[in-house]
Structures are given as structure tokens and as C-alpha cells.
Design an enzyme around this catalytic site. Structure first.
Site, PDB file in Angstrom:
ATOM      1  N   THR A 155      40.098  38.135  27.413  1.00 30.65           N
ATOM      2  CA  THR A 155      41.559  37.971  27.439  1.00 30.65           C
ATOM      3  C   THR A 155      41.987  37.038  28.579  1.00 30.65           C
ATOM      4  O   THR A 155      42.714  36.061  28.359  1.00 30.65           O
ATOM      5  CB  THR A 155      42.232  39.357  27.643  1.00 30.65           C
ATOM      6  OG1 THR A 155      41.746  40.231  26.640  1.00 30.65           O
ATOM      7  CG2 THR A 155      43.734  39.273  27.574  1.00 30.65           C
ATOM      8  N   VAL A 156      41.517  37.335  29.792  1.00 26.69           N
ATOM      9  CA  VAL A 156      41.969  36.536  30.943  1.00 26.69           C
ATOM     10  C   VAL A 156      41.253  35.182  30.978  1.00 26.69           C
ATOM     11  O   VAL A 156      41.883  34.145  31.225  1.00 26.69           O
ATOM     12  CB  VAL A 156      41.773  37.307  32.274  1.00 26.69           C
ATOM     13  CG1 VAL A 156      42.295  36.480  33.446  1.00 26.69           C
ATOM     14  CG2 VAL A 156      42.478  38.664  32.236  1.00 26.69           C
ATOM     15  N   GLU A 186      43.999  37.282  43.891  1.00 21.96           N
ATOM     16  CA  GLU A 186      45.421  37.488  43.605  1.00 21.96           C
ATOM     17  C   GLU A 186      45.641  38.310  42.329  1.00 21.96           C
ATOM     18  O   GLU A 186      46.547  39.149  42.265  1.00 21.96           O
ATOM     19  CB  GLU A 186      46.121  36.126  43.480  1.00 21.96           C
ATOM     20  CG  GLU A 186      47.598  36.177  43.200  1.00 21.96           C
ATOM     21  CD  GLU A 186      48.376  36.923  44.282  1.00 21.96           C
ATOM     22  OE1 GLU A 186      48.474  36.411  45.385  1.00 21.96           O
ATOM     23  OE2 GLU A 186      48.887  38.033  43.991  1.00 21.96           O
ATOM     24  N   VAL A 213      45.709  42.761  41.477  1.00 25.18           N
ATOM     25  CA  VAL A 213      46.829  43.721  41.486  1.00 25.18           C
ATOM     26  C   VAL A 213      48.050  43.027  40.895  1.00 25.18           C
ATOM     27  O   VAL A 213      48.390  41.903  41.281  1.00 25.18           O
ATOM     28  CB  VAL A 213      47.180  44.183  42.920  1.00 25.18           C
ATOM     29  CG1 VAL A 213      48.332  45.193  42.881  1.00 25.18           C
ATOM     30  CG2 VAL A 213      45.983  44.792  43.623  1.00 25.18           C
ATOM     31  N   ILE A 224      51.990  38.856  39.023  1.00 25.31           N
ATOM     32  CA  ILE A 224      52.917  38.956  40.167  1.00 25.31           C
ATOM     33  C   ILE A 224      52.196  38.513  41.442  1.00 25.31           C
ATOM     34  O   ILE A 224      51.134  39.034  41.760  1.00 25.31           O
ATOM     35  CB  ILE A 224      53.411  40.415  40.364  1.00 25.31           C
ATOM     36  CG1 ILE A 224      54.029  40.950  39.075  1.00 25.31           C
ATOM     37  CG2 ILE A 224      54.402  40.501  41.518  1.00 25.31           C
ATOM     38  CD1 ILE A 224      54.374  42.428  39.142  1.00 25.31           C
ATOM     39  N   GLU A 241      43.713  51.335  26.484  1.00 23.21           N
ATOM     40  CA  GLU A 241      42.329  51.257  26.011  1.00 23.21           C
ATOM     41  C   GLU A 241      42.074  52.421  25.051  1.00 23.21           C
ATOM     42  O   GLU A 241      42.789  53.428  25.081  1.00 23.21           O
ATOM     43  CB  GLU A 241      41.376  51.434  27.195  1.00 23.21           C
ATOM     44  CG  GLU A 241      41.601  50.493  28.339  1.00 23.21           C
ATOM     45  CD  GLU A 241      40.938  49.153  28.135  1.00 23.21           C
ATOM     46  OE1 GLU A 241      39.927  49.091  27.420  1.00 23.21           O
ATOM     47  OE2 GLU A 241      41.457  48.169  28.682  1.00 23.21           O
ATOM     48  N   ASP A 254      43.228  53.643  37.829  1.00 21.36           N
ATOM     49  CA  ASP A 254      43.510  52.198  37.864  1.00 21.36           C
ATOM     50  C   ASP A 254      44.569  51.909  38.953  1.00 21.36           C
ATOM     51  O   ASP A 254      44.395  51.003  39.776  1.00 21.36           O
ATOM     52  CB  ASP A 254      44.011  51.745  36.481  1.00 21.36           C
ATOM     53  CG  ASP A 254      44.465  50.301  36.477  1.00 21.36           C
ATOM     54  OD1 ASP A 254      43.593  49.414  36.409  1.00 21.36           O
ATOM     55  OD2 ASP A 254      45.688  50.047  36.574  1.00 21.36           O
ATOM     56  N   LYS A 306      44.384  49.853  42.836  1.00 24.03           N
ATOM     57  CA  LYS A 306      45.353  48.850  43.284  1.00 24.03           C
ATOM     58  C   LYS A 306      46.058  49.322  44.550  1.00 24.03           C
ATOM     59  O   LYS A 306      46.354  48.518  45.445  1.00 24.03           O
ATOM     60  CB  LYS A 306      46.354  48.567  42.155  1.00 24.03           C
ATOM     61  CG  LYS A 306      45.652  47.898  40.955  1.00 24.03           C
ATOM     62  CD  LYS A 306      46.503  47.915  39.717  1.00 24.03           C
ATOM     63  CE  LYS A 306      45.802  47.250  38.552  1.00 24.03           C
ATOM     64  NZ  LYS A 306      46.503  47.479  37.269  1.00 24.03           N
TER      65      LYS A 306
END
Ligand code: NAP
Length: 435
Positions: A17-18, A132, A135, A139, A193, A204, A208
Site C-alpha cells: 500500500t505505502v 516521519e 506516527v 501528518i 485488519e 498500535d 505510537k
């Protein structure tokens, strides 16, 4: 002396995805990005698990399945890790840094659990390690702490940093959905998920929280330092009471400086007043609210996940690392400059509390419950009572009290005659209130 580089070569680890988002945004905005860097950024290779998988639009990329092909490629200057998980991602990143390559990652697991080792490796090898996107997805919050707000002494960081649970709580609040239905809908929409444990259980968000608290308080906070409670016990009844009392329920990652007692870091559902800036952050959106002694209050809001929003943060780091390579400068976090940490024990933490109790609906029972709270040192701000099928339901909001007092009160209540039992305990945020 600056290195004479005419092209900055990237090696991607992961094309999911990323990874796909990163390729697309780099292509869409190539002219602007290359201009800002001062040299073209070229994806040299991408490591994947299954090279035979169809990847529409990415056919021209050179795929590899062996990390050596990236670590040993002298044309690759920056390795971008977008595989996820600890192993083998951590080892691959360490190998890349040992080979003199800067590393950019979106991997909160590695940063939260092995951040010190990764920062140390970057310093040792004279490269960048940038994270970056770990988290808040798109943003810009890591650079905000590392750089933009670094002049501040922070007292508080509060964030909605898990989109899945925020989506579920929003559905439960706005559409009066039950927990199970909200979870199924989040899964159907692709926000949760198949195994949602890490999201709904708060893990999760806790990872963070550890990362944000480390940067905000310039210390080394690990996952083990974070008190974690997810949303699995938040019921539609509690959401309804929150509404009646003029609050909304949010899963918050909170890090606070408690004078004389250290850093208090936790993740738990929280009753927030409706006028709190975080109260109107809905659906899959994320936001981080900070309180510093120079900036005052500030909030950072945006998409906490998704291929392109996360790619926006990843590419920002790539640009930063590329500029560092071209100018021979690095923006490293040196773990030697972290302050020794003191974690505030959970028993010592203070909050207001919402408690929902069930008990027999007969004279004297509520009185003895109120007395038990008094003996435990808990002062009550408001009490609501209503008749339900098998007795009385009582909702208590306390004044600010220690966690240990709430535990003691709940234990005393369970020992009283009248079948009194505590069904829910949720903290009530008081950051914008008095008392
Ligand atoms: P994903 O869609 O599952 O993609 C993972 C990619 O890594 C796939 O291309 C996979 O290869 C590859 N891969 C996994 N294990 C591998 C191995 N052992 N060797 C080689 N390749 C391997 O994951 P994602 O959602 O893009 O997430 C990537 C990272 O970004 C994670 O750390 C995640 O926490 C973080 N992140 C994600 C989001 C988001 O919205 N998804 C937001 C913020 C941060 P194949 O394609 O061959 O299977």
C-alpha cells in the site's frame, strides 16, 4: 565536503500500500520534488516477497527478492523500508546503514521497540535514519517535535493515532452502532485488519505513544513504559452516557509530564469534553494535540493512513535525506543526548473518572456505595441513577483522584451487600477543565 552526486538512488523495501503510494507520488510530483532536492530521485530497485505478483502500473520497476541486491548496490543512496514488522525489516535497515545508506521508514514497530539501536546505528555510520510516517501517516508530527517545536518544554501530548478505533468509536457515537457491528463495518471498508487485535487492544496506539513521548520529552520511552487499554470494553451504553453528560469517547494516546513524578504515558478510552479540539476528529482521521510552554496549545490533523498520505511523509524524509547527502550534512537524533527517564507509576497517575455500576435497587445500597468511595478518598462530582431490568444502574463522575483510589473504591464496592459491581471505568479528560 559535499558529495558530487547527480542522481539520488532509492532502494524500496516493500511495494504494498505505502510502497505503491511512494512510487505514484514520486512520479506525479517528480518535477517539483527533483527541483526541491536539486537532483533527480531515481528508484533503482524494489525488494518484494513475491516477484511474480501482478503490480499494475509498476511493471517498469526492477524487482528483487534478495536484500543483498540493494545493500550492495553503490547507486542506491537511500533505502526506504515499507515492509513492516520487526524481522527482517530491522536487520535490513541496519545492514543498509552499515553500508553507508540513509534509511527512511514508516515502521512504528521497529522505531518503538528498537529506536535507540537504530538512532545509534545512524550516528555510528554517519547516515540519516528518518521515520516521519511511523506516527500519524501523512501528518507531519515527528519533524514537528524534532525540529519545529523543539524550543518548547512540553507538559502534554494527546493524540488520536489509530484510525480503525476512531472510525469505530465515531460510528458507535454518531449512528449508535454496537461495538461488533462497528468492527465488521471497519473491516468491510478496509480500515481494520482481519485480525484487529493490535488496533482495538490499543497496542498500535501504544507504539505510537512511545515514539511521540520519547521525542516530546527527549527521553527513551519503550512500549513497556506505556499503560495500555483498548476499546474492547467500551459499550454502546457508555457511549450513550457520554453523550448525556456532554462528552465524546475517544481512544487517546497520552503523555504528560507530572512534576516530581516523571512521565505518565498511557493509551486508553477517554471521555473528552465536546469543546476539546480532539473531540471533533472523526472517522479515520488522526490528530495530535500538544501543549508547550512557548507555542501554547497546537493541534496537527490529517489522514493517519493510506498509500498516498503516508507516501507524503515518506517522501518528505527522502527529500531530507537526499539534501543531507548532497550537502554532506545529517539531521540525526543522538540517543546520547536523551535525558534519563522516570516513569510515573500508574497508581500515582491522576484523572477524573466515569464509572458505571449495577446494584440492587433498594434503599441504602447507593448510600453504602457512595460511602465506600468516600473512604477510598474519591470525591464524587455527579451521580446519575436509573432503574434497569434487574436493579439500578448508577453512573458516577469523580473529581480528580489517584488511580490507586479508584482501584481501592472498586474493590470495596464489590465486597458490599446489595450486589454492587463496577461495569465500566473510563477516564475523563480534564485538560480544558478546572478541578
Ligand atoms: P503491505 O501493503 O502489507 O506491503 C508490504 C510490502 O512488503 C509488500 O510489497 C511485500 O511484498 C513486502 N514484504 C513483506 N515482507 C517481506 C519480506 N520478508 N521480504 C521482502 N518483501 C517483503 O504494507 P503497507 O500497508 O504498505 O505498510 C508498510 C509499512 O508502512 C508498515 O510498517 C506499516 O506499519 C507502515 N504504515 C502503513 C500505513 C498504511 O496506511 N498502510 C500507514 C502508516 C504506516 P509482496 O508485495 O511481494 O507481498
Amino acid at each position: 565536503m559535499a558529495m558530487e552526486k547527480t542522481v539520488i538512488g532509492l532502494g524500496l523495501l516493500g511495494l504494498g500500500t505505502v510502497g505503491t503510494g511512494v512510487v505514484q507520488v514520486l512520479r506525479d510530483n517528480a518535477r517539483e520534488i527533483d527541483r526541491k532536492v536539486g537532483a533527480p530521485i531515481a528508484i533503482k530497485k524494489a525488494l518484494v516477497h513475491n516477484a511474480a505478483k501482478e503490480r499494475p502500473g509498476l511493471e517498469d520497476l526492477e524487482l528483487v527478492t534478495d536484500i543483498d541486491a540493494i545493500v550492495n548496490d553503490p547507486e542506491i543512496d537511500i533505502v526506504v523500508e515499507l515492509m513492516g514488522g520487526i524481522a527482517p525489516a530491522k536487520e535490513y535497515m541496519l545492514r543498509a546503514m552499515a553500508a553507508g545508506k540513509s534509511v527512511v521508514t514508516a515502521n512504528k514497530d521497529v522505531v518503538a521497540q528498537h529506536g535507540l539501536e537504530m538512532f545509534g546505528a545512524a550516528v555510528k555510520n554517519g547516515v540519516d535514519f528518518l521515520f516521519e510516517a511511523s506516527v500519524g501517516g501523512g501528518i507531519p508530527i515527528i519533524t514537528t517535535f524534532k525540529q519545529c517545536l523543539t524550543a518548547n518544554r512540553f507538559t502534554e501530548v494527546m493524540g488520536i493515532v489509530n484510525g480503525t478505533t476512531n472510525y469505530m468509536l465515531t460510528k458507535m457515537t454518531n449512528e449508535s452502532m454496537d461495538y461488533d457491528v462497528a468492527l465488521k463495518e471497519a473491516q468491510a471498508e478496509g480500515y481494520a485488519e482481519a485480525d484487529p487485535t493490535a488496533d482495538v487492544g490499543g497496542l498500535d496506539a501504544a507504539r505510537k505513544a512511545a515514539i511521540l513521548a520519547s521525542l516530546a520529552f527527549n527521553t527513551h520511552i519503550t512500549l513497556e513504559d506505556v499503560q495500555v487499554e483498548g476499546i474492547t470494553n467500551v459499550s454502546a451504553v457508555d457511549i450513550e452516557y457520554a453523550r448525556k453528560l456532554d462528552y465524546v469517547v475517544k481512544l487517546l494516546a497520552i503523555a504528560r509530564r507530572v512534576e516530581g513524578r516523571g512521565i505518565d504515558v498511557r493509551v486508553h478510552p477517554t471521555f473528552l469534553t465536546k469543546d476539546h479540539p480532539l473531540a471533533s476528529v472523526n472517522g479515520v482521521f488522526n490528530a495530535i494535540f500538544v501543549r508547550g510552554n512557548a507555542i501554547g496549545d497546537a493541534m496537527f490533523y490529517g489522514r493517519g493512513a493510506g498509500g498516498r498520505p503516508t507516501a507524503s511523509a515518506v517522501i518528505a524524509d527522502v527529500v531530507e535525506a537526499a539534501r543531507g547527502i548532497l550537502t554532506d550534512s545529517r539531521s540525526r537524533i543522538n540517543p546520547e543526548f536523551f535525558e534519563p527517564k522516570q516513569i510515573c507509576p500508574i497508581e500515582e497517575t491522576e484523572s477524573r473518572y466515569y464509572l458505571r455500576l449495577r446494584m440492587d435497587d433498594r434503599p441504602g445500597v447507593l448510600g453504602s456505595v457512595a460511602t465506600a468511595f468516600g473512604w477510598a478518598g474519591v470525591s464524587l462530582k455527579s451521580v446519575l441513577q436509573r432503574h434497569v431490568d434487574d436493579g439500578a444502574e448508577v453512573v458516577i463522575v469523580t473529581h480528580t483522584t489517584k488511580h490507586s483510589s479508584i482501584v481501592a473504591a472498586s474493590q470495596s464496592v464489590a465486597a458490599l451487600p446489595g450486589n454492587a459491581r463496577v461495569c465500566s471505568v473510563i477516564r475523563v479528560d480534564k485538560s480544558l477543565e478546572n478541578g
